[in-house]
Design a protein around this motif. Structure first.
Motif, PDB file in Angstrom:
ATOM      1  N   VAL A 282       1.699   9.656  -4.165  1.00 44.36           N
ATOM      2  CA  VAL A 282       1.739   8.441  -3.362  1.00 44.36           C
ATOM      3  C   VAL A 282       1.118   8.837  -2.030  1.00 44.36           C
ATOM      4  O   VAL A 282       1.523   9.819  -1.409  1.00 44.36           O
ATOM      5  N   ASP A 283       0.085   8.110  -1.617  1.00 45.52           N
ATOM      6  CA  ASP A 283      -0.594   8.371  -0.350  1.00 45.52           C
ATOM      7  C   ASP A 283      -0.394   7.175   0.571  1.00 45.52           C
ATOM      8  O   ASP A 283      -0.573   6.030   0.151  1.00 45.52           O
ATOM      9  N   ILE A 284      -0.043   7.445   1.814  1.00 46.43           N
ATOM     10  CA  ILE A 284       0.171   6.403   2.810  1.00 46.43           C
ATOM     11  C   ILE A 284      -0.712   6.714   4.007  1.00 46.43           C
ATOM     12  O   ILE A 284      -0.710   7.844   4.512  1.00 46.43           O
ATOM     13  N   GLU A 285      -1.489   5.711   4.438  1.00 47.04           N
ATOM     14  CA  GLU A 285      -2.320   5.868   5.627  1.00 47.04           C
ATOM     15  C   GLU A 285      -1.965   4.762   6.607  1.00 47.04           C
ATOM     16  O   GLU A 285      -2.048   3.584   6.276  1.00 47.04           O
TER      17      GLU A 285
ATOM     18  N   ILE B 115      -5.541   5.935 -13.436  1.00 43.29           N
ATOM     19  CA  ILE B 115      -5.362   4.635 -12.801  1.00 43.29           C
ATOM     20  C   ILE B 115      -4.686   4.833 -11.450  1.00 43.29           C
ATOM     21  O   ILE B 115      -3.997   5.830 -11.228  1.00 43.29           O
ATOM     22  N   SER B 116      -4.915   3.882 -10.555  1.00 39.32           N
ATOM     23  CA  SER B 116      -4.216   3.879  -9.271  1.00 39.32           C
ATOM     24  C   SER B 116      -4.190   2.448  -8.774  1.00 39.32           C
ATOM     25  O   SER B 116      -4.944   1.597  -9.247  1.00 39.32           O
ATOM     26  N   VAL B 117      -3.298   2.196  -7.827  1.00 42.96           N
ATOM     27  CA  VAL B 117      -3.256   0.878  -7.199  1.00 42.96           C
ATOM     28  C   VAL B 117      -2.982   1.083  -5.710  1.00 42.96           C
ATOM     29  O   VAL B 117      -2.143   1.899  -5.329  1.00 42.96           O
ATOM     30  N   ALA B 118      -3.761   0.369  -4.899  1.00 40.77           N
ATOM     31  CA  ALA B 118      -3.609   0.449  -3.446  1.00 40.77           C
ATOM     32  C   ALA B 118      -3.160  -0.905  -2.923  1.00 40.77           C
ATOM     33  O   ALA B 118      -3.601  -1.947  -3.401  1.00 40.77           O
TER      34      ALA B 118
ATOM     35  N   ALA C 161      -6.467   4.009  17.805  1.00 41.36           N
ATOM     36  CA  ALA C 161      -7.296   5.194  17.551  1.00 41.36           C
ATOM     37  C   ALA C 161      -6.561   6.274  16.757  1.00 41.36           C
ATOM     38  O   ALA C 161      -7.140   7.293  16.401  1.00 41.36           O
ATOM     39  N   TRP C 162      -5.285   6.055  16.461  1.00 42.53           N
ATOM     40  CA  TRP C 162      -4.474   7.037  15.738  1.00 42.53           C
ATOM     41  C   TRP C 162      -4.449   6.731  14.250  1.00 42.53           C
ATOM     42  O   TRP C 162      -4.371   5.572  13.843  1.00 42.53           O
ATOM     43  N   THR C 163      -4.469   7.777  13.421  1.00 44.40           N
ATOM     44  CA  THR C 163      -4.307   7.630  11.976  1.00 44.40           C
ATOM     45  C   THR C 163      -3.315   8.680  11.503  1.00 44.40           C
ATOM     46  O   THR C 163      -3.493   9.873  11.748  1.00 44.40           O
ATOM     47  N   ALA C 164      -2.268   8.227  10.817  1.00 45.19           N
ATOM     48  CA  ALA C 164      -1.296   9.134  10.218  1.00 45.19           C
ATOM     49  C   ALA C 164      -1.466   9.046   8.701  1.00 45.19           C
ATOM     50  O   ALA C 164      -1.548   7.947   8.145  1.00 45.19           O
ATOM     51  N   SER C 165      -1.541  10.195   8.044  1.00 46.17           N
ATOM     52  CA  SER C 165      -1.673  10.253   6.590  1.00 46.17           C
ATOM     53  C   SER C 165      -0.505  11.031   6.014  1.00 46.17           C
ATOM     54  O   SER C 165      -0.168  12.120   6.496  1.00 46.17           O
ATOM     55  N   ILE C 166       0.100  10.463   4.992  1.00 51.86           N
ATOM     56  CA  ILE C 166       1.237  11.103   4.320  1.00 51.86           C
ATOM     57  C   ILE C 166       0.898  11.186   2.838  1.00 51.86           C
ATOM     58  O   ILE C 166       0.515  10.186   2.227  1.00 51.86           O
TER      59      ILE C 166
ATOM     60  N   ILE D   7      -1.491  -0.501   7.274  1.00 60.46           N
ATOM     61  CA  ILE D   7      -0.849   0.521   6.454  1.00 60.46           C
ATOM     62  C   ILE D   7      -1.371   0.334   5.037  1.00 60.46           C
ATOM     63  O   ILE D   7      -1.323  -0.771   4.488  1.00 60.46           O
ATOM     64  N   THR D   8      -1.902   1.408   4.458  1.00 65.60           N
ATOM     65  CA  THR D   8      -2.392   1.376   3.079  1.00 65.60           C
ATOM     66  C   THR D   8      -1.597   2.380   2.265  1.00 65.60           C
ATOM     67  O   THR D   8      -1.525   3.562   2.620  1.00 65.60           O
ATOM     68  N   THR D   9      -0.998   1.910   1.177  1.00 68.08           N
ATOM     69  CA  THR D   9      -0.229   2.762   0.274  1.00 68.08           C
ATOM     70  C   THR D   9      -0.930   2.782  -1.067  1.00 68.08           C
ATOM     71  O   THR D   9      -1.223   1.724  -1.631  1.00 68.08           O
ATOM     72  N   THR D  10      -1.212   3.976  -1.578  1.00 71.17           N
ATOM     73  CA  THR D  10      -1.891   4.134  -2.864  1.00 71.17           C
ATOM     74  C   THR D  10      -1.001   4.942  -3.796  1.00 71.17           C
ATOM     75  O   THR D  10      -0.572   6.046  -3.454  1.00 71.17           O
ATOM     76  N   LEU D  11      -0.740   4.380  -4.977  1.00 69.28           N
ATOM     77  CA  LEU D  11       0.040   5.064  -6.002  1.00 69.28           C
ATOM     78  C   LEU D  11      -0.892   5.483  -7.124  1.00 69.28           C
ATOM     79  O   LEU D  11      -1.598   4.654  -7.699  1.00 69.28           O
TER      80      LEU D  11
END
Length: 117
Positions: free
Chosen positions: A82-85, A58-61, A90-95, A72-76
């Protein structure tokens, strides 16, 4: 309905989706796995999208619009990450924060810029 085939991995699947009144349902099915995502637009700035797959994952965004196509999109994904975009013009940061239970076990960060010619 959208059938897809990945030549490199020789995997095929089908994506079926429908929308009504701010709610989107997407079903992805292959020979090995199936998943369903139900996305709901809560208001002009917030969208939530829980997903479940046939193997029990399962996951939730949560997507938060910042205006001007920025978000900002956070997915658990429990016990995984935990993914954060963060999209800003034109910039995209992904954590990516890998999880072991409730403990963060590392951090991966990438930044990219879209360039159009």
């Amino acid at each position: 309905m959208n059938p897809r085939y990945n030549v490199e991995t020789e995997e095929a699947d089908v994506v079926v989706s429908c929308s009504k009144d701010g709610t989107d349902v997407e079903l992805t099915a292959s020979a090995d796995a199936q998943s369903v995502t139900i996305s709901r637009q809560l208001d002009d700035e917030n969208r939530v999208a829980p997903s479940i797959s046939s193997n029990g994952d399962i996951s939730v965004a949560w997507e938060r619009s910042l205006g001007d196509d920025n978000s900002i999109t956070t997915t658990l994904t429990p016990d995984e990450a935990v993914d954060i975009e963060w999209k800003d013009s034109a910039w995209t940061a992904s954590i990516n924060l890998p999880l072991d239970g409730t403990e963060v076990t590392g951090t991966n960060v990438s930044i990219k810029r879209e360039v159009n010619f």
